[in-house]
Structure formats: structure tokens, C-alpha cells
Enzyme design. Structure first.
Site, mmCIF file in Angstrom:
data_model
loop_
_atom_site.group_PDB
_atom_site.id
_atom_site.type_symbol
_atom_site.label_atom_id
_atom_site.label_comp_id
_atom_site.label_asym_id
_atom_site.label_seq_id
_atom_site.Cartn_x
_atom_site.Cartn_y
_atom_site.Cartn_z
ATOM 1 C CB CYS A 183 -3.789 -9.750 20.286
ATOM 2 S SG CYS A 183 -4.602 -9.593 18.663
ATOM 3 C CE LYS A 243 -3.121 2.097 11.935
ATOM 4 N NZ LYS A 243 -2.699 1.404 13.088
ATOM 5 C CG HIS A 264 4.126 -1.356 2.365
ATOM 6 N ND1 HIS A 264 2.993 -2.026 1.997
ATOM 7 C CD2 HIS A 264 4.363 -1.708 3.641
ATOM 8 C CE1 HIS A 264 2.568 -2.755 3.015
ATOM 9 N NE2 HIS A 264 3.378 -2.581 4.018
ATOM 10 C CG HIS A 283 -0.391 -0.035 2.519
ATOM 11 N ND1 HIS A 283 0.265 1.042 3.052
ATOM 12 C CD2 HIS A 283 -0.349 -1.005 3.456
ATOM 13 C CE1 HIS A 283 0.682 0.748 4.261
ATOM 14 N NE2 HIS A 283 0.340 -0.503 4.528
ATOM 15 C CB CYS A 299 -6.989 -6.859 19.976
ATOM 16 S SG CYS A 299 -5.956 -6.061 18.732
ATOM 17 C CE LYS A 357 -7.333 -5.587 3.618
ATOM 18 N NZ LYS A 357 -6.603 -6.692 4.198
ATOM 19 C CG HIS A 381 -6.379 -7.947 15.094
ATOM 20 N ND1 HIS A 381 -5.267 -7.405 15.685
ATOM 21 C CD2 HIS A 381 -6.044 -8.227 13.821
ATOM 22 C CE1 HIS A 381 -4.283 -7.381 14.807
ATOM 23 N NE2 HIS A 381 -4.721 -7.865 13.672
ATOM 24 C CB CYS A 385 -1.082 -7.849 17.693
ATOM 25 S SG CYS A 385 -2.467 -6.737 17.674
HETATM 26 N N1 MSP Z 1 7.896 -6.605 8.918
HETATM 27 C C1 MSP Z 1 7.987 -5.476 9.762
HETATM 28 C C2 MSP Z 1 9.294 -4.722 9.556
HETATM 29 C C3 MSP Z 1 10.541 -5.525 9.818
HETATM 30 S S1 MSP Z 1 11.965 -4.582 9.507
HETATM 31 C C4 MSP Z 1 13.237 -5.552 10.035
HETATM 32 C C5 MSP Z 1 6.842 -4.504 9.473
HETATM 33 N N2 MSP Z 1 6.207 -4.645 8.294
HETATM 34 S S2 MSP Z 1 5.003 -3.698 7.823
HETATM 35 O O1 MSP Z 1 4.595 -4.231 6.545
HETATM 36 O O2 MSP Z 1 4.005 -3.607 8.823
HETATM 37 O O3 MSP Z 1 5.613 -2.276 7.625
HETATM 38 C C6 MSP Z 1 6.678 -2.070 6.726
HETATM 39 C C7 MSP Z 1 7.074 -0.610 6.690
HETATM 40 O O4 MSP Z 1 6.003 0.161 6.180
HETATM 41 C C8 MSP Z 1 7.384 -0.028 8.091
HETATM 42 O O5 MSP Z 1 8.472 0.861 8.010
HETATM 43 C C9 MSP Z 1 6.114 0.720 8.413
HETATM 44 O O6 MSP Z 1 6.314 1.784 9.299
HETATM 45 C C10 MSP Z 1 5.738 1.230 7.047
HETATM 46 N N3 MSP Z 1 4.341 1.593 6.984
HETATM 47 C C11 MSP Z 1 3.241 0.808 7.142
HETATM 48 N N4 MSP Z 1 2.129 1.586 7.039
HETATM 49 C C12 MSP Z 1 2.490 2.877 6.824
HETATM 50 C C13 MSP Z 1 1.813 4.081 6.547
HETATM 51 N N5 MSP Z 1 0.499 4.181 6.526
HETATM 52 N N6 MSP Z 1 2.590 5.157 6.269
HETATM 53 C C14 MSP Z 1 3.953 5.101 6.201
HETATM 54 N N7 MSP Z 1 4.595 4.002 6.456
HETATM 55 C C15 MSP Z 1 3.905 2.899 6.860
HETATM 56 O O7 MSP Z 1 6.584 -3.652 10.310
#
Ligand code: MSP
Length: 471
Positions: free
Chosen positions: A125, A294, A22, A19, A144, A297, A147, A128
Site C-alpha cells: 500500500c 479513533k 502528538h 494533532h 487497504c 478526517k 486508505h 501506508c
Molecule cells: N514518524 C513515526 C515515528 C518515528 S519515531 C523514531 C510516527 N509518526 S506519527 O506522526 O505517526 O506519530 C508520532 C507519535 O504520535 C507516535 O508516538 C504515535 O503513537 C503518536 N500518536 C499518533 N496519533 C495518536 C493518538 N491519537 N493518540 C496518542 N498518540 C498518537 O509514527
């Protein structure tokens, strides 16, 4: 060999499609990688996917797909996404790969003096994949909030990592900026958190977590995701099987604010236990919100990055997320804001300027001399400090100034009486544009290349508009 600049991003979980959130890790890291290359440095740039854990395993189960297939398919989506964003890492690690698993097990062995088994009982949870504190349990009424499921009371054997062995060292490294946490307000949060950080649980009984890396020497235990995931920054370089001193310590590690605590507390403790130097910078970025909230879904406000890319193209996407989404604070995405930035800034300020200068230069047969970019100290200092939004403002001021000067100097009317003078004016404006465009390269590589090409030809042709009306 001089050490490469080593840049890393968080590795996302593969329990869904990428999304817009990321995109932020990838883009911030990519800009720094491109900037470093422009400065003549060699760059090692890791990205990847985090593929273990119950959430991912259950998702695959619910779809009736073997978990290996599920993670491979989703990891491919992230790889494709990275390409579509114009992000060019040197490495892409998958935590389900055998190389990674073998190296993590070797790392575990090296951490052994700081690992001990203990019984843990608490509220858990499964969504989580974590226990919550009694306080959190009380505050949420036992449900939670993410969830909407009740917490379960669980008791189990875990291995623990003794963070307390390293707290003093971590504290002084962070305080002295030997390990620099950016932004400053997050550094203060981390220091506060560190004071009360307990030892961390780093394994789960196999019966509760089957999809993960086995703990060496204990067939009933599987590593919990964080040791497995954090280790990726080292295993991708080959550690501990290879010498990594050409790359490690990392120059900058990009992570979202939600995972900073793992990177600023557990991660340094692991590195200290391994006798490795700490990363120089950990940069914690804010979150992308959708209409002020935030993304989730249930709210139905998730922004699909592919929709933006398809509608506007690559550089407008990079532009918005690197200039209008603040590097450090939470920022809001709305289609209205995106569209305004596209029309007013990209199409008007930059696109029209390029068009006007190219048309006038063509008409007046301008031949540009060889061009050498000027060294821009202010830009360098902003980029070195990851102040991307400010660097963009700095570039945009230059673009605005050229726009103003073209209007004030009116070369089209000068041409009527003094064609040579008009040529000189245009030459000067073209060169100033090229100079500004060099600074845009790390942010908007395609656009910067196109503009450089237009003005490097021996006779300047009239180009297609750079930012046409969006579909
Ligand atoms: N798998 C762990 C990270 C392990 S690093 C050794 C994780 N994954 S995640 O998919 O939840 O998040 C991946 C990255 O995307 C993180 O840096 C997280 O902060 C970032 N983001 C997830 N949602 C976000 C937003 N809505 N906005 C900006 N960044 C976000 O955590």
C-alpha cells in the site's frame, strides 16, 4: 561528569499539522524532564520531526511546493506546537538535516555485517508505505482499510537487516527488565511478537522512494524510513562522530502503542549491532480517542489542540492530558469531559482554594515563615514509575484535605475571638498548600509558579482567579 538523564519522544511525520495525539509524547516526556530537574539531575531531552518518505513527498507534490519547503514549514508548526504546550526540549532534530543524513550513513556502514540484499515480492500500500502480509491482504479483501485503495503487487530489491542475529539477546534483555517495556501487558505482547519477527527490509529502490537518505555504496537504493527515523535518537547526540557516553543509554523513550514494535524489536537490534547499551525504559502510551473513536478526517472528529489551548490556556490542557488521558491505556477526549475537569477540579478544588486562602491570609495579615518542601516518598515512587495519573490523585487528595480542613476549622469565625489562633490555622493551611503545589510543578509549571508567588510575598495580596470561566 555524571551521566545526564536522557529522555526521548517519537518524532512525528510532517505530512500534516500536529494533532492532540502528538501532544501526548511531548507532555509525558516533558513531565519526566521537569521532574528529573526538580530532583537535581541534568537532563537531555530530544524531540524532532520525521521528514522523509513517499507520503510526505507526494503531499508536497500535490500542493505544488518543493518538498524541502514543505517539510520546513510543517516542522516549524511542530516546533511552535511544542512551545505552546510549555514543553522545553534541549534538542529538536529534523531528519532532513545534513548532519543527521551523514551520521545515519555512517551508522549504516557500521551495521553492514548484519545487512544483506534480497528480492521482495508482496502486496503493497503506497499510502501506508508498506507491504502487507498475504493474510492481511486476504482479510481486507485486497483493499487497504486506512486508505480505501487496492494493494498493488510489487517486486523489488531491498536490503534486509538480520534481526535474527539478535533475537535471543533482545528476548533476555526484555524478560529480565534490563530493557524495561512499560506497561507490563505491552511487554508480553512484544515478547510474543519477537518470536515470529522476520528480518526487516530497510531500503527501497530509488525509483520507488526518492525522498530519503541514499544507501552508501548503492546509488540505486534509498533508506526506508525506519532506520533513518530510529537513528535520530543517536544522531541528535552526534553519534557516531561524537562520544555519547554522557547521555546514552536513554533513561526513557516515550512512544505510542502503534510504534512500540519498531522500538522494542528493530531498535534494540540496531543498538546491539552498534555495540551500544539498550535504553533503560521504553514507555508505550495509549491513544487519544475522540468520542470513543479513533480520530480521522473521514469521521470529522479530529480535535484541534490549538482550539483547546486558545479556549482554556496552557495548564488546563496539560492537566487534562496528563490526568484524564491515562498514561498507558487508550482514553477518550470529549469537550464535556474537558469542561467538567476544568470547572470541578481546576477552578473549584484548586482555584477557589487558592483564592479563599489568599483572601483570608490577606485579611488576617498572615506572614509565612520560610518554607522547605517535605520529601514525599509516595510521590517519588509514583513518578519514578511513570504513574502520572496516580501521582495526580495523590496531589489532589492533599488539596481536597486542605479544602475540608478550611471548612472544618473555619478560620474566619475563629478570627472573631482569637485572631492569633486564626493566623496559625491559616499559616498551616498555606504551608500545606505550598507543599502540595511543589509536587504539581512538573505537570502545571505556570500554575505552580503563580501559587508559589502569591504565598511567598511578605504580605499576601488578593490574586486574580487562576481559572476564570472559559471563553
Ligand atoms: N514518524 C513515526 C515515528 C518515528 S519515531 C523514531 C510516527 N509518526 S506519527 O506522526 O505517526 O506519530 C508520532 C507519535 O504520535 C507516535 O508516538 C504515535 O503513537 C503518536 N500518536 C499518533 N496519533 C495518536 C493518538 N491519537 N493518540 C496518542 N498518540 C498518537 O509514527
Amino acid at each position: 561528569m555524571t551521566k545526564s538523564t536522557y529522555i526521548t519522544t517519537a518524532i512525528p511525520y510532517v505530512n500534516g499539522a500536529p494533532h492532540v495525539g502528538h501532544a501526548l509524547d511531548y507532555l509525558l516526556a516533558d513531565v519526566y524532564a521537569r521532574y528529573q530537574k526538580e530532583q537535581g539531575n541534568t537532563v537531555r531531552f530530544q524531540t524532532g520531526t520525521d521528514e522523509h518518505g513517499n507520503k510526505i513527498w507526494s503531499k508536497a507534490q500535490s500542493l505544488g511546493v518543493p518538498v524541502e519547503q514543505y517539510v520546513a514549514e510543517n516542522s516549524a508548526k511542530f516546533q511552535d506546537f511544542i512551545k505552546k504546550l510549555g514543553v522545553e526540549p534541549t534538542d529538536f532534530i529534523r531528519t532532513s538535516s545534513p548532519d543527521h543524513a551523514r551520521r545515519v550513513q555512517l551508522i549504516w556502514e557500521k551495521l553492514k555485517d548484519h545487512i544483506y540484499p534480497a528480492e521482495y515480492e508482496g502486496w503493497y500500500c503506497s499510502g501506508c508505505e508498506r507491504f502487507v502480509t498475504d493474510k492481511e491482504h486476504e482479510e481486507t479483501g485486497g483493499i487497504c482499510p486506512d486508505h480505501q485503495t487496492p494493494y498493488e503487487r510489487l517486486s523489488e530489491k531491498n536490503y534486509y537487516f538480520r534481526i535474527s542475529d539478535f533475537k535471543t539477546q533482545i528476548k533476555s534483555a526484555i524478560e529480565s527488565n534490563e530493557l524495561k517495556i512499560l506497561p507490563e501487558f505491552r511487554k508480553l505482547e512484544v515478547l510474543k511478537l519477537l518470536e515470529t519477527s522476520p528480518d526487516v527490509s530497510i531500503s527501497r529502490p530509488k525509483k520507488n522512494l526518492s525522498w530519503g537518505i541514499p544507501v552508501p555504496g548503492d546509488e540505486d537504493q534509498v533508506m526506508y524510513v525506519w532506520i533513518d527515523a530510529l537513528a535520530n535518537y543517536l544522531t541528535v547526540l552526534g553519534f557516531p562522530e561524537k562520544d555519547i557516553s554522557d547521555f546514552w543509554p536513554a533513561d526513557v523513550q516515550f512512544v505510542g502503542k502503534d510504534i512500540l514494535r519498531f522500538h522494542a524489536i528493530i531498535w534494540p537490534a540496531i543498538l546491539l549491532a552498534l555495540d551500544l547499551p539498550l535504553p533503560k525504559v521504553i514507555l508505550s502510551h495509549g491513544h487519544v480517542l475522540s468520542n470513543g473513536q479513533k480520530m480521522s478526517k473521514s469521521l470529522g472528529n479530529i480535535i484541534d489542540p490549538l482550539e483547546i489551548l486558545n479556549k482554556y490556556g496552557l495548564d488546563p490542557f496539560r492537566y487534562f492530558f496528563l490526568r484524564h488521558i491515562d498514561t498507558f491505556a487508550d482514553s477518550d477526549f470529549t469537550w464535556e469531559k474537558f469542561d467538567a475537569a476544568y470547572s470541578n477540579e481546576l477552578a473549584n478544588d484548586l482555584g477557589n482554594l487558592v483564592q479563599r486562602l489568599a483572601v483570608l491570609s490577606n485579611k488576617n495579615s498572615v506572614n509565612l515563615p520560610d518554607f522547605t518542601p517535605t520529601k514525599d516518598e509516595e510521590y517519588i515512587s509514583l513518578m519514578d514509575n511513570f504513574e502520572y495519573t496516580k501521582a495526580f490523585d495523590h496531589i489532589w487528595n492533599k488539596i481536597q484535605q486542605i479544602n475540608k480542613d478550611i471548612n472544618d476549622l473555619a478560620p474566619w469565625s475563629v478570627a472573631k475571638t482569637d485572631p492569633e489562633k486564626a493566623k496559625d490555622i491559616l499559616t498551616d493551611l498555606d504551608l500545606r498548600l505550598l507543599d502540595a503545589v511543589v509536587l504539581l510543578k512538573p505537570f502545571l509549571p505556570e500554575t505552580a509558579n503563580k501559587i508559589a508567588e502569591i504565598f511567598s510575598a511578605s504580605s499576601i495580596a488578593i490574586p486574580q482567579p487562576l481559572f476564570p470561566k472559559a471563553k
